[in-house]
Write a protein that holds these residues in place. Sequence first.
Motif, short mmCIF file in Angstrom:
data_model
loop_
_atom_site.label_atom_id
_atom_site.label_comp_id
_atom_site.label_asym_id
_atom_site.label_seq_id
_atom_site.Cartn_x
_atom_site.Cartn_y
_atom_site.Cartn_z
N GLU A 129 0.87 -1.27 -0.07
CA GLU A 129 -0.12 -0.08 0.11
C GLU A 129 0.84 1.26 0.01
N LEU A 130 2.02 1.35 0.69
CA LEU A 130 2.85 2.19 0.76
C LEU A 130 3.52 2.46 -0.67
N VAL A 131 3.81 1.36 -1.53
CA VAL A 131 4.16 1.50 -2.61
C VAL A 131 3.46 2.11 -3.61
N VAL A 132 2.05 1.72 -3.61
CA VAL A 132 1.30 2.17 -4.69
C VAL A 132 0.73 3.98 -4.20
N GLN A 133 1.04 4.15 -2.98
CA GLN A 133 0.99 5.31 -2.44
C GLN A 133 1.70 6.43 -2.99
N ARG A 134 3.16 5.96 -3.11
CA ARG A 134 4.24 6.74 -3.60
C ARG A 134 4.38 6.55 -5.11
N GLU A 135 3.81 5.59 -5.78
CA GLU A 135 4.00 5.31 -7.35
C GLU A 135 2.63 4.81 -7.82
N PRO A 136 1.44 5.58 -7.86
CA PRO A 136 0.19 5.21 -7.96
C PRO A 136 0.23 4.60 -9.67
N THR A 137 1.10 5.05 -10.36
CA THR A 137 0.91 4.22 -11.73
C THR A 137 1.92 2.88 -11.97
N PHE A 138 2.34 2.45 -10.72
CA PHE A 138 3.09 1.18 -10.71
C PHE A 138 1.97 -0.01 -10.65
N GLY A 139 1.62 -0.62 -11.96
CA GLY A 139 0.64 -1.61 -12.05
C GLY A 139 1.11 -2.77 -11.13
N ARG A 140 2.15 -3.31 -11.22
CA ARG A 140 2.56 -4.44 -10.48
C ARG A 140 2.28 -4.52 -9.03
N GLY A 141 2.44 -3.07 -8.21
CA GLY A 141 1.81 -3.03 -6.85
C GLY A 141 0.56 -3.35 -6.63
N TYR A 142 -0.42 -2.96 -7.73
CA TYR A 142 -1.85 -3.30 -7.40
C TYR A 142 -2.07 -4.94 -7.71
N VAL A 143 -1.07 -5.59 -8.53
CA VAL A 143 -1.08 -6.96 -8.64
C VAL A 143 -0.76 -7.58 -7.44
N ALA A 144 0.39 -6.99 -6.61
CA ALA A 144 0.78 -7.53 -5.62
C ALA A 144 -0.41 -7.65 -4.33
N LEU A 145 -1.17 -6.56 -4.39
CA LEU A 145 -2.12 -6.46 -3.32
C LEU A 145 -3.48 -7.39 -3.77
N GLY A 146 -3.53 -7.58 -4.73
CA GLY A 146 -4.62 -8.33 -5.30
C GLY A 146 -4.26 -9.89 -4.98
N ASP A 147 -2.99 -10.11 -4.95
CA ASP A 147 -2.52 -11.60 -4.63
C ASP A 147 -2.76 -11.67 -3.20
N ILE A 148 -2.53 -10.68 -2.30
CA ILE A 148 -2.70 -11.08 -1.11
C ILE A 148 -4.19 -11.19 -0.56
N CYS A 149 -5.04 -10.33 -1.19
CA CYS A 149 -6.43 -10.67 -1.17
C CYS A 149 -6.80 -12.04 -1.40
N ALA A 150 -6.52 -12.43 -2.56
CA ALA A 150 -6.93 -13.54 -2.94
C ALA A 150 -6.39 -14.89 -2.21
N GLU A 151 -5.19 -14.55 -1.68
CA GLU A 151 -4.50 -15.83 -0.55
C GLU A 151 -5.61 -16.05 0.50
N LEU A 152 -6.17 -14.70 0.92
CA LEU A 152 -7.17 -14.59 2.21
C LEU A 152 -8.49 -14.68 1.88
N GLY A 153 -8.67 -15.18 0.40
CA GLY A 153 -9.91 -15.56 0.18
C GLY A 153 -10.99 -14.40 -0.11
#
Length: 457
Positions: free
Chosen positions: A211-235
């Motif tokens: 979340e800190l990464v995408v706050q600093r660089e909101p155009t870094f797409g792989r940061g959102y992919v990483a956040l999505g992966d965490i949510c998917a792991e948690l169901g």
Amino acid sequence: MNRALVAIAVACSTGLLGCAAFAPRPAHVTAEHLDPLQALKVLKESSRAYKVRVGSLRKNRVSAPFVGQEPVQVYDLAAELGELWDQATSEALYGNPHRSAQLLEAIVNAEPTCAECRHEYARVLITLANGTKLTKERANELRYRALDEITVAGVLDRECPSGAGAFYPPTSAGRTDIRLLPRSRQAGELFAAGNDAFNSGEFTQARSLFELVVQREPTFGRGYVALGDICAELGAYQEAAEYFTRALGVDSTDFLAWRSLAECAFSSGNAELAKEAAVRAVVNNYHDTESWRLLGSIGNASGFSVRRKRISKRVEVNEIAGGSVEIVLDSLAEPSSHAAWFAYAAVRSVWRYEGRFAGRFPRSRNYFPTYDEEMEALASLISVWRATFADSAQAGAQPDAELEALSRIAEDGYLTEYVLFEELCADNPDIVRSFSPALLLRIREYISRYVIGGLSV
């Protein structure tokens, strides 16, 4: 067409197309479309001798297999060169093409017969030419060097991906590659720490860091992919899908975001979205094994199959001693297909040896396969196959399944999409970033019609 078939039959039976005492006429250079009869006429009037025979094709592949094909031999580099190869591919993966090119050049100099090494070197050179701030002259120099390497790779190994995929339209020159790491060092350190936490199962800490990464660089797409992966792991699939969609909002050609969205949708029971996202993943990265496996898993659960493979080229065209050219028809191919494959080889010979390529691209220093050449050659292949198939069937000959499939694809109006996806995207997956939305839609239609759930080549 009957005249063409008679002439082709004579050529295939006699094994020699004659050697005229005058240069070929210029019509084949300027003609808008080259048909089999025109190509045969050019070869018969050429100052070169064209020899035709049926025999075994060279099958010693050294490149890694395409997904969905039978495993093939991978080039065996010496231990120290293997380490350099690993370093080179890692440098390319993490956004340092300059260093990757240096390492690959060292490998090519030490092992000049490795076709796959030359092909990878060419790919990195094209990345450098497109993605760095260079003068126009320097960028063109890199592109020509890349084409030289691809040409040599094709000579060393006919089964190595050809240069067709490297010949991209000018619109792709200004496209940027998908960023794998944040731009700033601070965001990069946070992203690395987040990955470490994720791999250790510390999802809460990893989420805070991403979340800190995408706050600093909101155009870094792989940061959102990483956040999505965490949510998917948690169901939390709905929240995960929202993050993957945000990543696609940054770059709609990111195959990893599409693949992650497909996995998320599949896990949550949305099979239709999963299929569509998986198709988009393979469109945007033809060689991503996981995307193809995921599409296959979705098919197994949803009742469709995934069967895709480029048609096997049943002919070789080689320059031999004295400037002559030998056309070798595959002895393992159905005899009923020989005339069609000869027509294919004749068109490609006119492009390579009789000036059609030079007429289309006068500034190029070296020949390399192009989209236009492949389209003309395949059109000739299909037209002759259609004309000969009825006679072959009446004579009780075994039909060629691959040519039948390709013929139906052409009849349905999807030959362009076949070439773009199965040839160009296979040789250079990054080329898809230059395609228009309308063209991408047609490619997805091609996959839906012929690769999954039905006819496939």
